[in-house]
Design a protein around this motif. Sequence first.
Motif, PDB file in Angstrom:
ATOM      1  N   PHE A 234      73.626  72.398 -44.621  1.00  0.00           N
ATOM      2  CA  PHE A 234      72.933  71.197 -44.131  1.00  0.00           C
ATOM      3  C   PHE A 234      73.421  69.987 -44.918  1.00  0.00           C
ATOM      4  CE2 PHE A 234      69.361  68.174 -44.347  1.00  0.00           C
ATOM      5  CZ  PHE A 234      69.182  67.935 -42.994  1.00  0.00           C
ATOM      6  N   LEU A 235      73.889  68.971 -44.181  1.00  0.00           N
ATOM      7  CA  LEU A 235      74.451  67.782 -44.816  1.00  0.00           C
ATOM      8  C   LEU A 235      73.644  66.535 -44.488  1.00  0.00           C
ATOM      9  CD1 LEU A 235      77.223  69.506 -43.556  1.00  0.00           C
ATOM     10  CD2 LEU A 235      78.231  67.897 -45.177  1.00  0.00           C
ATOM     11  N   GLU A 236      73.702  65.590 -45.395  1.00  0.00           N
ATOM     12  CA  GLU A 236      73.204  64.235 -45.149  1.00  0.00           C
ATOM     13  C   GLU A 236      73.969  63.280 -46.049  1.00  0.00           C
ATOM     14  OE1 GLU A 236      69.032  62.217 -44.178  1.00  0.00           O
ATOM     15  OE2 GLU A 236      69.162  62.919 -46.249  1.00  0.00           O
ATOM     16  N   SER A 237      74.367  62.137 -45.466  1.00  0.00           N
ATOM     17  CA  SER A 237      75.085  61.093 -46.213  1.00  0.00           C
ATOM     18  C   SER A 237      76.313  61.634 -46.937  1.00  0.00           C
ATOM     19  CB  SER A 237      74.141  60.411 -47.216  1.00  0.00           C
ATOM     20  OG  SER A 237      73.041  59.838 -46.557  1.00  0.00           O
ATOM     21  N   GLY A 238      77.022  62.563 -46.263  1.00  0.00           N
ATOM     22  CA  GLY A 238      78.260  63.064 -46.817  1.00  0.00           C
ATOM     23  C   GLY A 238      78.112  64.050 -47.950  1.00  0.00           C
ATOM     24  N   GLU A 239      76.914  64.584 -48.143  1.00  0.00           N
ATOM     25  CA  GLU A 239      76.686  65.551 -49.208  1.00  0.00           C
ATOM     26  C   GLU A 239      75.975  66.782 -48.657  1.00  0.00           C
ATOM     27  OE1 GLU A 239      74.495  63.613 -52.283  1.00  0.00           O
ATOM     28  OE2 GLU A 239      76.177  62.332 -52.895  1.00  0.00           O
ATOM     29  N   ILE A 240      76.229  67.925 -49.285  1.00  0.00           N
ATOM     30  CA  ILE A 240      75.507  69.143 -48.927  1.00  0.00           C
ATOM     31  C   ILE A 240      74.152  69.116 -49.615  1.00  0.00           C
ATOM     32  CG2 ILE A 240      75.457  71.663 -49.106  1.00  0.00           C
ATOM     33  CD1 ILE A 240      78.485  71.655 -48.842  1.00  0.00           C
ATOM     34  N   ILE A 241      73.090  69.052 -48.812  1.00  0.00           N
ATOM     35  CA  ILE A 241      71.732  68.973 -49.331  1.00  0.00           C
ATOM     36  C   ILE A 241      71.155  70.360 -49.578  1.00  0.00           C
ATOM     37  CG2 ILE A 241      69.392  68.110 -48.880  1.00  0.00           C
ATOM     38  CD1 ILE A 241      71.506  65.942 -49.325  1.00  0.00           C
ATOM     39  N   GLU A 242      71.494  71.292 -48.691  1.00  0.00           N
ATOM     40  CA  GLU A 242      70.958  72.644 -48.802  1.00  0.00           C
ATOM     41  C   GLU A 242      71.862  73.590 -48.022  1.00  0.00           C
ATOM     42  OE1 GLU A 242      66.849  75.148 -47.710  1.00  0.00           O
ATOM     43  OE2 GLU A 242      66.832  72.956 -47.730  1.00  0.00           O
ATOM     44  N   GLU A 243      71.986  74.821 -48.482  1.00  0.00           N
ATOM     45  CA  GLU A 243      72.705  75.842 -47.735  1.00  0.00           C
ATOM     46  C   GLU A 243      72.109  77.201 -48.043  1.00  0.00           C
ATOM     47  OE1 GLU A 243      76.781  76.772 -48.932  1.00  0.00           O
ATOM     48  OE2 GLU A 243      76.553  75.329 -50.574  1.00  0.00           O
ATOM     49  N   GLY A 244      72.324  78.131 -47.116  1.00  0.00           N
ATOM     50  CA  GLY A 244      71.794  79.467 -47.309  1.00  0.00           C
ATOM     51  C   GLY A 244      71.959  80.314 -46.076  1.00  0.00           C
ATOM     52  N   LEU A 245      71.465  81.546 -46.135  1.00  0.00           N
ATOM     53  CA  LEU A 245      71.499  82.431 -44.994  1.00  0.00           C
ATOM     54  C   LEU A 245      70.732  81.813 -43.826  1.00  0.00           C
ATOM     55  CD1 LEU A 245      70.871  85.863 -46.767  1.00  0.00           C
ATOM     56  CD2 LEU A 245      73.064  84.870 -46.053  1.00  0.00           C
TER      57      LEU A 245
END
Length: 266
Positions: A234-245
């Motif tokens: 999950f991205l916002e403003s060109g950054e990865i905010i959260e990731e996971g299964l």
Amino acid sequence: MENSEERKTVISLRNASKWFPSRDLPNVRGLNSVSLDVLEGDVVVLLGPSGSGKSTLLRCLNLLNIPDEGQLRVGSVEWDAKAYFSARSRERRYNRDFQRLRRETGMVFQHFNLFPHMTVLENVMCGLVHSKGMSKDEAREIALEEIVKVGLADREGHYPGQLSGGQKQRVAIARAIATKPLAMLFDEPTSALDPELRGSVLAVMQDLAKEGMTMVVVTHEMGFARAVGNHIVFLESGEIIEEGLSNDFLDNPKTERAQRFLSEIA
């Protein structure tokens, strides 16, 4: 699915940043020091609001967007932004690596990008002949197999203008997978289609996933993300905010921003 320790890393992106020029404002940041690993057999889904950097990140994975900073590896082919920008005018090797890396991925765009003057068969054969150097007979044999795989055996002699949007997108998928890439990249492949046509394209993508194709997909299709994707970024403003299964993210997002995003598209 095998444990991640037993699977190879197909794509590795490290500290990638990308800026876009702006006429009236300072350069716009598309990505900010993003790192991502895609393992063999992964179906990684990139989610986020419009302008979050999803498509920019996807296009950096095959250098359609060239990162201003960072390193990229696809399979055994490595690319480094610092080396590229310092030496591209005098070192042909970096351009060769650039092309080798791009050939390791297949790309499917939102708007198909088929050649209108070529038949379905000719569109699928094109990359095999010009990029892979195959004979036309060999390319034809492989292209016909891929056309059958995407359910268009009765359309091989048709031109893009004679096809529905869903059929065009399936041709684009056949063209991409015909070259046997290490990974497939999909940039919102169903967003330009009417709702009743999306199912046929998603079904082809689901079949590819079942066959073990490594895929990175920008999409807003939450059903696909849950059923086929195994990892969400999950991205916002060109950054990865959260990731996971996938199920963990979709059922129990940890960040407030991801929670709000999912509640708005539910």
